[in-house]
Design a protein around this motif. Structure first.
Motif, PDB file in Angstrom:
ATOM      1  N   ALA A   1      35.515  43.158  45.573  1.00 53.54           N
ATOM      2  CA  ALA A   1      36.532  43.812  45.709  1.00 53.54           C
ATOM      3  C   ALA A   1      37.633  42.912  47.051  1.00 53.54           C
ATOM      4  N   GLU A   2      36.940  42.050  47.662  1.00 50.58           N
ATOM      5  CA  GLU A   2      38.060  40.931  48.728  1.00 50.58           C
ATOM      6  C   GLU A   2      38.273  39.463  47.768  1.00 50.58           C
ATOM      7  N   ASN A   3      37.387  39.074  46.654  1.00 48.22           N
ATOM      8  CA  ASN A   3      37.588  37.802  45.878  1.00 48.22           C
ATOM      9  C   ASN A   3      38.257  38.212  44.596  1.00 48.22           C
ATOM     10  N   GLY A   4      38.217  39.588  44.183  1.00 49.92           N
ATOM     11  CA  GLY A   4      39.239  39.840  43.179  1.00 49.92           C
ATOM     12  C   GLY A   4      40.286  40.327  43.356  1.00 49.92           C
ATOM     13  N   PHE A   5      39.927  40.707  44.951  1.00 48.99           N
ATOM     14  CA  PHE A   5      41.710  40.306  44.465  1.00 48.99           C
ATOM     15  C   PHE A   5      43.112  39.312  44.712  1.00 48.99           C
ATOM     16  N   ARG A   6      41.482  38.758  45.398  1.00 48.29           N
ATOM     17  CA  ARG A   6      42.081  37.218  46.048  1.00 48.29           C
ATOM     18  C   ARG A   6      42.947  36.114  44.757  1.00 48.29           C
ATOM     19  N   ILE A   7      41.683  36.597  43.763  1.00 50.34           N
ATOM     20  CA  ILE A   7      41.969  36.440  42.749  1.00 50.34           C
ATOM     21  C   ILE A   7      43.265  36.750  41.808  1.00 50.34           C
ATOM     22  N   ALA A   8      43.525  38.192  41.583  1.00 48.37           N
ATOM     23  CA  ALA A   8      44.878  38.887  41.682  1.00 48.37           C
ATOM     24  C   ALA A   8      46.317  37.948  42.534  1.00 48.37           C
ATOM     25  N   ASP A   9      46.081  37.677  44.438  1.00 44.91           N
ATOM     26  CA  ASP A   9      46.809  37.083  44.540  1.00 44.91           C
ATOM     27  C   ASP A   9      47.637  36.077  44.240  1.00 44.91           C
ATOM     28  N   ARG A  10      46.625  35.088  43.207  1.00 44.08           N
ATOM     29  CA  ARG A  10      46.640  33.927  43.064  1.00 44.08           C
ATOM     30  C   ARG A  10      47.530  34.122  41.848  1.00 44.08           C
ATOM     31  N   ALA A  11      46.482  34.938  40.912  1.00 48.07           N
ATOM     32  CA  ALA A  11      47.426  35.179  39.500  1.00 48.07           C
ATOM     33  C   ALA A  11      49.222  35.310  39.812  1.00 48.07           C
ATOM     34  N   MET A  12      49.080  36.143  41.133  1.00 46.71           N
ATOM     35  CA  MET A  12      50.994  35.861  41.019  1.00 46.71           C
ATOM     36  C   MET A  12      51.635  34.905  41.297  1.00 46.71           C
ATOM     37  N   GLN A  13      50.919  34.510  42.364  1.00 41.95           N
ATOM     38  CA  GLN A  13      51.503  33.641  42.706  1.00 41.95           C
ATOM     39  C   GLN A  13      52.528  32.345  41.235  1.00 41.95           C
ATOM     40  N   VAL A  14      50.884  32.340  40.287  1.00 44.29           N
ATOM     41  CA  VAL A  14      50.686  31.580  39.230  1.00 44.29           C
ATOM     42  C   VAL A  14      52.213  31.707  38.751  1.00 44.29           C
ATOM     43  N   HIS A  15      52.261  33.063  38.381  1.00 48.59           N
ATOM     44  CA  HIS A  15      53.768  33.827  37.359  1.00 48.59           C
ATOM     45  C   HIS A  15      54.907  34.144  38.425  1.00 48.59           C
ATOM     46  N   GLY A  16      54.688  33.651  39.432  1.00 50.99           N
ATOM     47  CA  GLY A  16      56.133  33.325  39.799  1.00 50.99           C
ATOM     48  C   GLY A  16      56.769  35.189  40.027  1.00 50.99           C
ATOM     49  N   GLY A  17      58.001  34.735  39.765  1.00 55.10           N
ATOM     50  CA  GLY A  17      59.013  36.075  39.647  1.00 55.10           C
ATOM     51  C   GLY A  17      58.595  36.725  38.525  1.00 55.10           C
ATOM     52  N   VAL A  18      57.582  37.040  36.865  1.00 51.54           N
ATOM     53  CA  VAL A  18      56.892  37.300  36.279  1.00 51.54           C
ATOM     54  C   VAL A  18      56.301  38.230  36.633  1.00 51.54           C
ATOM     55  N   GLY A  19      55.369  37.831  37.353  1.00 47.49           N
ATOM     56  CA  GLY A  19      54.319  38.621  38.024  1.00 47.49           C
ATOM     57  C   GLY A  19      54.465  39.736  38.986  1.00 47.49           C
ATOM     58  N   LEU A  20      56.208  39.476  39.230  1.00 53.30           N
ATOM     59  CA  LEU A  20      56.070  40.564  39.875  1.00 53.30           C
ATOM     60  C   LEU A  20      57.079  41.931  39.953  1.00 53.30           C
ATOM     61  N   LEU A  21      56.919  41.859  38.087  1.00 49.71           N
ATOM     62  CA  LEU A  21      58.050  42.848  37.361  1.00 49.71           C
ATOM     63  C   LEU A  21      56.407  44.071  37.115  1.00 49.71           C
ATOM     64  N   LYS A  22      57.752  45.782  37.650  1.00 48.44           N
ATOM     65  CA  LYS A  22      56.945  46.593  37.231  1.00 48.44           C
ATOM     66  C   LYS A  22      56.682  46.733  35.301  1.00 48.44           C
ATOM     67  N   GLY A  23      55.431  47.460  35.218  1.00 45.82           N
ATOM     68  CA  GLY A  23      55.368  47.432  34.190  1.00 45.82           C
ATOM     69  C   GLY A  23      54.680  46.639  33.138  1.00 45.82           C
ATOM     70  N   GLY A  24      54.630  45.007  34.335  1.00 45.06           N
ATOM     71  CA  GLY A  24      53.285  43.948  33.679  1.00 45.06           C
ATOM     72  C   GLY A  24      51.972  44.396  34.214  1.00 45.06           C
ATOM     73  N   PRO A  25      50.984  43.687  33.489  1.00 45.91           N
ATOM     74  CA  PRO A  25      49.728  43.424  33.917  1.00 45.91           C
ATOM     75  C   PRO A  25      49.447  43.032  35.094  1.00 45.91           C
TER      76      PRO A  25
END
Length: 406
Positions: free
Chosen positions: A348-372
């Motif tokens: 739970a803790e590290n899975g969310f940390r992975i998701a948080d870093r994935a959003m950082q890699v994706h930048g603005g695209v990672g913030l888009l609703k409707g995206g994975p």
């Protein structure tokens, strides 16, 4: 090791089956499932405009459940005698991971996670023949959907403190109370409800019932939206609902024990969901780093991005290793209550940390609703709270270390 984690050149099917940790039986079982998800289900989602932020109408969900049941996937993870594949817990974790790696939005619904057989498989040992025919078989065939109703406003982590009451009357019980934040509650036809039948017996005075949510006095509140998405949660309100004697599961006073009986298994299965989505987030991040150009080169050539990906892969490897080790120990007959809590905490803790870093890699695209990425970020954040908060997992671990103290 690169190909075991992700390969930007892989097809969706190859990606889903990469680094598959299940045995031979699981591999045989998972391949037709992945074909169904990447073909039939992907087409269904495209034709119906379903993305990661879509509130899917209940009739569309029911269509998916029936498609799945017709192909045999809806009961896939049950024992063979119940129409499933008879897989070990470790193999079930591997199959669930692979299903999520397809990136199909409705993959959990194909396996009945929020509505179907995985929620009631263990009840075949406790339900009588009439209950099997009236409740369990219609759920298996996707004719009816089910939810598990335990949580209340004042009974989250302290599950034994529920206030919903079932008072004995001639011919049955009268049910009163409110169940809060029930996953799958919005589209469920039946609920497995835990209610107090003996207020003086504390946790030993809780019983379990099959409750028809179309009964007089039963209603749903869906006027809110949780972080993980629209449309699947509801509050269940019971106002003098008559529950026949025949709907009591097992004996009076055994409901809490019945509800907690599979807690270690359930925690591991939740870990497979977390790790499945975390793996997908890493895969998409590698693809993003390889394809996104900045300053005349791919962002994956920058050391800052490389370090983020390395941390994501390391956390993922650790979480998956813990999960599969605990699952195999459980399959061997060991008591893994402590290990399951450790897995739930870490994933739970590290899975969310992975998701948080994935959003950082994706930048603005990672913030888009409707995206994975945005969906995975929201979904994995909830697992630090649901099915036992991280703090509750720490309590379980510490209690084991201290020999039951506290």
């Amino acid at each position: 090791m690169q190909n075991a984690i992700t390969d930007p050149g892989q097809s969706t099917r190859e990606r889903a089956l990469s680094d598959f940790r299940g045995g031979a039986a699981a591999r045989t079982a998972v391949e037709p499932l992945i074909d169904f998800l990447t073909n039939d289900l992907a087409t269904f989602e495209k034709d119906n405009g379903i993305d990661w932020d879509t509130s899917v109408p209940h009739e569309k969900l029911r269509a998916v459940w029936k498609m799945s049941a017709a192909r045999g996937f809806y009961s896939y993870l049950l024992p063979k005698e119940l129409g499933g594949q008879g897989l070990s817990v470790a193999d079930i974790c591997a199959v669930r991971e692979a299903a999520l790696m397809t990136g199909t939005v409705l993959a959990p619904h194909v396996l009945g996670d929020l509505s179907g057989p995985p929620r009631i498989g263990h009840l075949f040992k406790h339900a009588n023949d009439d209950q099997v025919e009236a409740f369990l078989k219609p759920i298996q065939s996707a004719e009816r959907a089910v939810c598990f109703a335990l949580t209340e406003a004042g009974a989250g982590s302290d599950a034994a403190s529920i206030k919903t009451k079932a008072e004995k009357r001639e011919g049955g019980y009268v049910l009163n109370g409110v169940k809060r934040f029930i996953s799958g509650g919005s589209f469920a036809d039946f609920a497995i409800v835990l209610a107090v039948t003996d207020p003086d017996a504390k946790g030993r005075g809780i019983s379990a019932f099959f409750v028809d949510l179309h009964s007089k006095g039963a209603s749903k509140r869906t006027d809110y939206e949780v972080l993980s998405g629209k449309g699947s949660h509801a509050d269940l309100v019971f106002d003098d609902v008559h529950v026949p004697d025949a709907n009591l599961i097992g004996e009076e006073g055994t409901g809490f024990r019945l509800g907690m009986a599979r807690i270690s298994v359930n925690r591991l299965l939740h870990c497979s969901t977390m790790m499945g989505y975390a793996r997908l987030a890493l895969t998409l991040s590698v693809e993003r780093a390889d394809g996104r150009q900045q300053f005349g080169r791919s962002i994956g050539s920058f050391q800052a991005i490389q370090h983020i990906l390395a941390d994501m892969a390391t956390d993922l490897y650790a979480g998956r290793s813990m999960m599969f080790d605990a699952a195999r120990r459980l399959d061997e007959g060991h008591d893994i209550r402590t290990e399951a809590a450790m897995c739930k905490l870490f994933c739970a803790e590290n899975g969310f940390r992975i998701a948080d870093r994935a959003m950082q890699v994706h930048g603005g695209v990672g913030l888009l609703k409707g995206g994975p990425i945005e969906y995975i970020f929201r979904n994995l954040r909830t697992f630090r709270i649901v099915t036992g908060t991280s703090e509750i997992q720490k309590n379980t671990i510490a209690k084991s270390l201290l020999g039951g103290a506290g």
